[in-house]
Design an enzyme around this catalytic site. Sequence first.
Site, PDB file in Angstrom:
ATOM      1  N   LYS A 204       2.043  19.376 -38.526  1.00  0.00           N
ATOM      2  CA  LYS A 204       1.024  18.720 -37.675  1.00  0.00           C
ATOM      3  C   LYS A 204      -0.224  19.201 -38.035  1.00  0.00           C
ATOM      4  CE  LYS A 204       3.759  16.000 -35.595  1.00  0.00           C
ATOM      5  NZ  LYS A 204       4.899  16.307 -36.529  1.00  0.00           N
ATOM      6  N   ASP A 205      -1.449  18.656 -38.110  1.00  0.00           N
ATOM      7  CA  ASP A 205      -2.705  18.852 -38.599  1.00  0.00           C
ATOM      8  C   ASP A 205      -3.442  20.063 -37.449  1.00  0.00           C
ATOM      9  OD1 ASP A 205      -5.269  18.608 -40.397  1.00  0.00           O
ATOM     10  OD2 ASP A 205      -6.186  18.053 -38.499  1.00  0.00           O
ATOM     11  N   ARG A 206      -4.273  20.729 -38.153  1.00  0.00           N
ATOM     12  CA  ARG A 206      -5.107  21.695 -37.305  1.00  0.00           C
ATOM     13  C   ARG A 206      -6.199  21.097 -36.457  1.00  0.00           C
ATOM     14  NH1 ARG A 206      -5.945  26.835 -38.597  1.00  0.00           N
ATOM     15  NH2 ARG A 206      -5.146  26.689 -40.457  1.00  0.00           N
TER      16      ARG A 206
END
Length: 362
Positions: free
Chosen positions: A79-81
Amino acid sequence: MSESLPRIYPAESGLLGAEIRQSPEDFQVTELLPFAPSGLGAHHWLVVEKRGLNTLDVAHRLAHCAGVAVRDVGFAGLKDRQAVTRQSFTVPATPGPDPDWASLEDDSLHFQQISRHDRKLRRGVLRGNHFQLILRATTGEHSLWDTRLQGLAQSGFPNYFGAQRFGHRNLQEAARLLSGQPMRVDRHRRGLLWSAARSALFNLVLAERVRQANWTEILPGEVVQLAGSHSIFLAGDDDLADLQARATDWDLHPTGPLPGRGGVAPTLVAAALEASALGAGPVIAGTTDDGLHWARRLAEQGLDAARRPLRARPENLSARWEDAQTLILSFFLPAGVFATSCVEGLLGREMAEAQSLDLCVD
C-alpha cells in the site's frame, strides 16, 4: 514507456479535469481479504491504519517490536505511503509476553484490531481494495461527469498498469538486465524489474487494442479469463458469439500477456495483434529492443507466462459532490487493479505526474 497511453474518450467528447492533492486523507484505502483471522494460532494478526508510511515501513516497525526478522512479517499486498490505508499484517508469536504494540502507535500508525491466526499472511491473498477518493478543483460540466461515471460503472476502463508500477528508473534498469549488461541487484529488486518489464509489455498490447477499439471484444484466437478467477481458456471460432455475449455480461474477459515461458498463448487474429503491438518499436525511448525481444528474454529468465484481463470496472461505485468543484468517489477494485487507471478512465486522459494517484500496487 515511449508515449502516453491512449484513452477511450476522444478529446472532442469533452475533457474532465481534477486536482489530486497530496493529502493522505484524500486517498483512503481499505484492504479486503477473503477470510478473517481465526482468533487462535502462532501468529499475531494486526489490522493497521497508517499515514505517511508504506507497507514495508510498517513491517520493519512490527518486526523490531516483536524481535523477529522482517521476512517473517506477513501481508497480502503493498500500500502507498501518501494515503490513509488500512491493511492486515501477521507477526510470528515468540515465547514470553506479547509485544508492546501500543508503544508503536502515533499519528502515523494506529492498530484497529489485534488478534491471532494460525498461519502467516501471504502475498497475493487479497480480494481487493475499497477506495474513497476526493477529487478537487474539478473542471467540466456536471452532466458530463454524470455520463462518464455511468459509463465507468457499466463499461469499465482499460486495465492498464499504473505509472507507479514503473517507478522512476525501473524500466531503464530492466532494459539493462534484459540486454545482458552486468548489474548488481538483489533477488527482490530483480523481481521488481521483471514485474515492471512484463507490465510494460502488457500495456503495449492493451494500448493497441484501445486504439483499435476492440479492447472489450473477444477476438478469434483470444485467451479468455473467467471473471473472478485465474482460469483461462482459448476461444474457438464456433464459440465467439456466445463468448462475446458472456463478455458483455462481465462473465469473462479478453486478456493480454504477462510474458514468460509456457502458458496458454493466443492464436489467429489475437496472436497477430499481440505480435504486432510488441514488435512495433522500442519499449522505452533510448533503447532498440522491442517487446518481442523482451518477451523472449523474460522467458529465458524462467518466469512463467500469465494473462491479465484487458478491462476492469469499479464495483459499488458512488459519487457525491461536496461542493461545485469537489467530488468524493467511493468504489471497490479487485486485487491488482490500479485506482490510477480507474480515475484516468473517467477523466479520459492521463493525469500529470504531480497529480497522479500513487495508490494500490496490489
